[in-house]
Design a protein around this motif. Structure first.
Motif, PDB file in Angstrom:
ATOM      1  N   VAL A   1       0.860  -1.180   0.000  1.00  0.00           N
ATOM      2  CA  VAL A   1       0.000   0.000   0.000  1.00  0.00           C
ATOM      3  C   VAL A   1       0.898   1.233   0.000  1.00  0.00           C
ATOM      4  O   VAL A   1       1.871   1.290   0.759  1.00  0.00           O
ATOM      5  N   ALA A   2       0.561   2.203  -0.837  1.00  0.00           N
ATOM      6  CA  ALA A   2       1.303   3.464  -0.851  1.00  0.00           C
ATOM      7  C   ALA A   2       0.339   4.620  -1.044  1.00  0.00           C
ATOM      8  O   ALA A   2      -0.758   4.445  -1.593  1.00  0.00           O
ATOM      9  N   GLN A   3       0.772   5.776  -0.592  1.00  0.00           N
ATOM     10  CA  GLN A   3       0.043   7.017  -0.822  1.00  0.00           C
ATOM     11  C   GLN A   3       1.003   7.951  -1.566  1.00  0.00           C
ATOM     12  O   GLN A   3       1.541   8.890  -0.996  1.00  0.00           O
ATOM     13  N   PRO A   4       1.207   7.671  -2.861  1.00  0.00           N
ATOM     14  CA  PRO A   4       2.152   8.481  -3.632  1.00  0.00           C
ATOM     15  C   PRO A   4       1.562   9.862  -3.947  1.00  0.00           C
ATOM     16  O   PRO A   4       0.384  10.114  -3.681  1.00  0.00           O
ATOM     17  N   SER A   5       2.379  10.702  -4.553  1.00  0.00           N
ATOM     18  CA  SER A   5       1.879  12.011  -4.971  1.00  0.00           C
ATOM     19  C   SER A   5       0.747  11.825  -5.969  1.00  0.00           C
ATOM     20  O   SER A   5       0.599  10.757  -6.581  1.00  0.00           O
ATOM     21  N   ARG A   6      -0.050  12.871  -6.148  1.00  0.00           N
ATOM     22  CA  ARG A   6      -1.165  12.785  -7.112  1.00  0.00           C
ATOM     23  C   ARG A   6      -0.664  12.450  -8.509  1.00  0.00           C
ATOM     24  O   ARG A   6      -1.277  11.677  -9.229  1.00  0.00           O
ATOM     25  N   THR A   7       0.474  13.031  -8.890  1.00  0.00           N
ATOM     26  CA  THR A   7       1.043  12.780 -10.215  1.00  0.00           C
ATOM     27  C   THR A   7       1.442  11.317 -10.357  1.00  0.00           C
ATOM     28  O   THR A   7       1.116  10.670 -11.349  1.00  0.00           O
ATOM     29  N   THR A   8       2.155  10.802  -9.358  1.00  0.00           N
ATOM     30  CA  THR A   8       2.586   9.401  -9.398  1.00  0.00           C
ATOM     31  C   THR A   8       1.392   8.467  -9.366  1.00  0.00           C
ATOM     32  O   THR A   8       1.359   7.467 -10.093  1.00  0.00           O
ATOM     33  N   LEU A   9       0.400   8.779  -8.559  1.00  0.00           N
ATOM     34  CA  LEU A   9      -0.803   7.949  -8.499  1.00  0.00           C
ATOM     35  C   LEU A   9      -1.487   7.902  -9.862  1.00  0.00           C
ATOM     36  O   LEU A   9      -1.890   6.834 -10.328  1.00  0.00           O
ATOM     37  N   ALA A  10      -1.564   9.045 -10.531  1.00  0.00           N
ATOM     38  CA  ALA A  10      -2.170   9.086 -11.866  1.00  0.00           C
ATOM     39  C   ALA A  10      -1.342   8.272 -12.859  1.00  0.00           C
ATOM     40  O   ALA A  10      -1.902   7.558 -13.701  1.00  0.00           O
ATOM     41  N   GLU A  11      -0.018   8.338 -12.752  1.00  0.00           N
ATOM     42  CA  GLU A  11       0.845   7.556 -13.645  1.00  0.00           C
ATOM     43  C   GLU A  11       0.677   6.062 -13.398  1.00  0.00           C
ATOM     44  O   GLU A  11       0.609   5.267 -14.338  1.00  0.00           O
ATOM     45  N   LEU A  12       0.623   5.676 -12.131  1.00  0.00           N
ATOM     46  CA  LEU A  12       0.415   4.263 -11.805  1.00  0.00           C
ATOM     47  C   LEU A  12      -0.929   3.777 -12.310  1.00  0.00           C
ATOM     48  O   LEU A  12      -1.044   2.681 -12.876  1.00  0.00           O
ATOM     49  N   ARG A  13      -1.936   4.606 -12.130  1.00  0.00           N
ATOM     50  CA  ARG A  13      -3.281   4.254 -12.579  1.00  0.00           C
ATOM     51  C   ARG A  13      -3.319   4.081 -14.100  1.00  0.00           C
ATOM     52  O   ARG A  13      -3.929   3.144 -14.622  1.00  0.00           O
ATOM     53  N   ALA A  14      -2.634   4.957 -14.812  1.00  0.00           N
ATOM     54  CA  ALA A  14      -2.622   4.906 -16.283  1.00  0.00           C
ATOM     55  C   ALA A  14      -1.849   3.694 -16.805  1.00  0.00           C
ATOM     56  O   ALA A  14      -2.180   3.142 -17.851  1.00  0.00           O
ATOM     57  N   SER A  15      -0.820   3.280 -16.073  1.00  0.00           N
ATOM     58  CA  SER A  15       0.022   2.192 -16.570  1.00  0.00           C
ATOM     59  C   SER A  15      -0.354   0.828 -16.021  1.00  0.00           C
ATOM     60  O   SER A  15       0.127  -0.189 -16.514  1.00  0.00           O
ATOM     61  N   GLY A  16      -1.198   0.792 -14.996  1.00  0.00           N
ATOM     62  CA  GLY A  16      -1.484  -0.478 -14.343  1.00  0.00           C
ATOM     63  C   GLY A  16      -2.791  -1.103 -14.763  1.00  0.00           C
ATOM     64  O   GLY A  16      -3.786  -0.427 -14.949  1.00  0.00           O
TER      65      GLY A  16
END
Length: 108
Positions: A47-62
């Motif tokens: 579980v992580a609470q990354p920055s909004r930018t990183t979260l969006a990148e993870l969401r887009a790539s995962g």
């Protein structure tokens, strides 16, 4: 975990390098590993609470779910958190739902 399967026990073990759980830890999160007492199989949840930018990148790539070599990986995204769960016990996303719902509940 006991409700999921009482034969799993928590162990102190870092997630495998390059795994999604290791990526969660690299983003300031945590990962836990449970081992099944009978056959030694594992469940790893990160579980992580990354920055909004990183979260969006993870969401887009995962992908939400993928399976490779008999091991299923579930990724769940909330407004603030990224949850990843991996195990041979996860043949579908529903197989991990009890555990991932518990994680989401704990995050509030």
């Amino acid at each position: 975990m006991y409700e999921f399967n009482p034969n799993f026990g928590l162990v102190e073990q870092a997630p495998a390098p390059g795994s999604l759980a290791a990526t969660a830890v690299a983003h300031g999160g945590v990962a836990c590993t449970w081992v099944q007492a009978t056959d030694g199989s594992r469940i790893v949840i990160g579980v992580a609470q990354p920055s909004r930018t990183t979260l969006a990148e993870l969401r887009a790539s995962g992908d939400g779910f993928r399976s490779s070599g008999g091991v299923g990986t579930v990724q769940i995204f909330t407004d603030k958190h990224w949850i990843v769960a991996t195990s041979k016990y996860f043949g579908t996303p529903d197989d991990a739902r009890m555990l991932t719902d518990s994680v989401k509940s704990a995050l509030g």
